[in-house]
Design an enzyme around this catalytic site. Structure first.
Site, mmCIF file in Angstrom:
data_model
loop_
_atom_site.group_PDB
_atom_site.id
_atom_site.type_symbol
_atom_site.label_atom_id
_atom_site.label_comp_id
_atom_site.label_asym_id
_atom_site.label_seq_id
_atom_site.Cartn_x
_atom_site.Cartn_y
_atom_site.Cartn_z
ATOM 1 N N GLN A 294 0.808 -1.224 0.000
ATOM 2 C CA GLN A 294 0.000 0.000 0.000
ATOM 3 C C GLN A 294 0.839 1.271 0.000
ATOM 4 O OE1 GLN A 294 -3.105 0.592 -0.567
ATOM 5 N NE2 GLN A 294 -3.995 -1.455 -0.422
ATOM 6 N N SER B 40 3.355 -4.632 -5.235
ATOM 7 C CA SER B 40 2.417 -5.190 -6.206
ATOM 8 C C SER B 40 2.128 -4.195 -7.311
ATOM 9 C CB SER B 40 1.113 -5.571 -5.483
ATOM 10 O OG SER B 40 0.154 -6.064 -6.392
ATOM 11 N N HIS C 8 -0.774 -4.020 -9.347
ATOM 12 C CA HIS C 8 -2.149 -3.562 -9.608
ATOM 13 C C HIS C 8 -2.646 -2.500 -8.630
ATOM 14 C CE1 HIS C 8 -4.697 -5.733 -6.537
ATOM 15 N NE2 HIS C 8 -3.548 -6.367 -6.373
ATOM 16 N N CYS D 131 -9.057 -9.211 -0.151
ATOM 17 C CA CYS D 131 -8.532 -10.559 0.123
ATOM 18 C C CYS D 131 -9.182 -11.149 1.366
ATOM 19 C CB CYS D 131 -7.014 -10.503 0.303
ATOM 20 S SG CYS D 131 -6.137 -9.919 -1.164
#
Length: 376
Positions: free
Chosen positions: A175, A195, A197, A322
């Site tokens: 994040q 990450s 995406h 998630c």
């Protein structure tokens, strides 16, 4: 539908999409192949590795590409535990860590795990961390930015404690990557994950940094890709697209910070008519990512509020995507010590590139109307 769930995922940046197509058609060779076409793909891969390493201020030799943040967290922890700084079977982690961290820790055999709660501001208390350390502690895993309330943990202080106690320190940077200048923090940790995406890159790609001084052992035996870090043909087109997205968003960190601070203030102000019901979970401005707002509205379940907002054309969430699939409360609500009923009231709003001020205010006004109708 107006999107307010950028902490879950982001749309693919148009320039990153072009890079993906170009890399897929012109640099399609397997980067491990020895012929010239494979060599061109390998050159592109190494250019991406060097660029990403430079963006966050680390040695490119420690950067490995994965399928995303969840796999990155798993492999990073396994790597650190394969080469501990000292003997021991004790791990310390945040109670509000991403489910992928909890998942890998739950499957470990023979380790004792201590989970640290948040203080009322949504931060790890350094004194709690110090008290939790034993002579047996070999790893600390604390995420940089919480995905559900956006609080920024004191990485420098945690890293200092770990260094003094000869303990590996892994941090989930998913994040914070592209949203916080990581050059101050990345060199301090033993490993971190990121990450694609979350930063307008493709899904299914991410990475891990592991301090090159650590002589880790491969979790998957016989793997040849990424120096044995993980198996599977390297997804060079996705890595190239993620790198392009990272370059763009890294240049926007300061302007996005200012813009999202303004949006945050606008949204909170718009909730003024129902302020007696609203409970914001946040830290002070220096320890808070402004683009993520975690809150509760007393007496109204978050899932119902999310569905009502959806009915009025707004996409918000009840926490990490998630975790939602497990139909369990957001991890952060446990870390904050909320009751089961309070945990059910939690919702998350998150801003992104396409967010407009008028839409932020409109969302706030819609929530106010929903609450007023519900309470009457």
């Amino acid at each position: 539908m107006i999107y307010f769930d950028f902490a879950a995922t982001t749309p693919l940046d148009s320039e990153a999409a072009e890079v993906f197509v170009q890399a897929s058609t012109e640099f399609f060779g397997n980067s491990s192949s020895l012929h010239d076409i494979g060599g061109q793909s390998q050159d592109l891969l190494e250019n991406c590795r060097e660029e990403l390493a430079n963006l966050v201020g680390v040695n490119k030799k420690g950067l490995f590409f994965t399928s995303g943040g969840s796999e990155g967290n798993f492999l990073a922890i396994e790597a650190l535990l394969s080469a501990p700084k000292k003997q021991g079977k004790h791990i310390i982690a945040g109670m509000a860590e991403h489910s992928s961290i909890h998942g890998v820790l739950n499957r470990l055999g023979g380790y004792n795990v201590t989970y640290l709660p948040f203080n009322p501001s949504g931060l790890i208390d350094i004194d709690d961390l110090v008290r939790a350390i034993t002579p047996d502690t070999v790893l600390v895993a604390i995420q940089h930015v919480n995905s559900e309330i956006g609080t920024i943990q004191p990485i420098e202080d945690i890293a200092r404690v770990c260094e003094e106690q000869n303990i590996h320190f892994h941090s989930d940077f998913v994040q914070s990557f592209g949203k916080v200048d990581l050059k101050r923090f990345a060199p301090l940790v033993s490993s971190f994950s990121f990450s694609g995406h979350k930063i307008y890159g493709p899904k299914g790609v991410g990475g891990v940094y592991i301090d090159p001084a650590i002589s880790w052992k491969a979790f998957f035996p016989g793997s040849s890709h990424e120096k044995g870090f993980r198996p599977g043909t390297v997804n060079v087109p996705a890595i190239a697209a993620m790198t392009a997205a990272a370059q763009r968003i890294n240049n926007q960190i300061a302007s996005n910070q200012e813009r999202f601070l303004s949006f945050r203030a606008d949204f909170i102000e718009s909730l003024e008519p129902i302020k007696e019901f609203v409970h914001l979970h946040q830290a002070n401005i220096n320890s808070q990512l402004p683009s993520i707002i975690g809150l509760r509205i007393a007496g109204i379940e978050g899932q119902w509020m999310m569905l009502e907002c959806n009915r009025f054309g707004f996409a918000i969430s009840t926490g990490s995507a998630c975790q939602i699939g497990m139909q369990s409360p957001a991890k952060v609500t446990q870390a904050l010590g909320l009751s089961k009923q309070e945990a059910k009231e939690f919702i998350r709003i998150s801003f992104g590139n396409s967010t407009k001020r008028e839409d932020v205010i409109k969302l706030g006004e819609t929530i106010v109307d929903i609450v007023k109708k519900f309470k009457n």
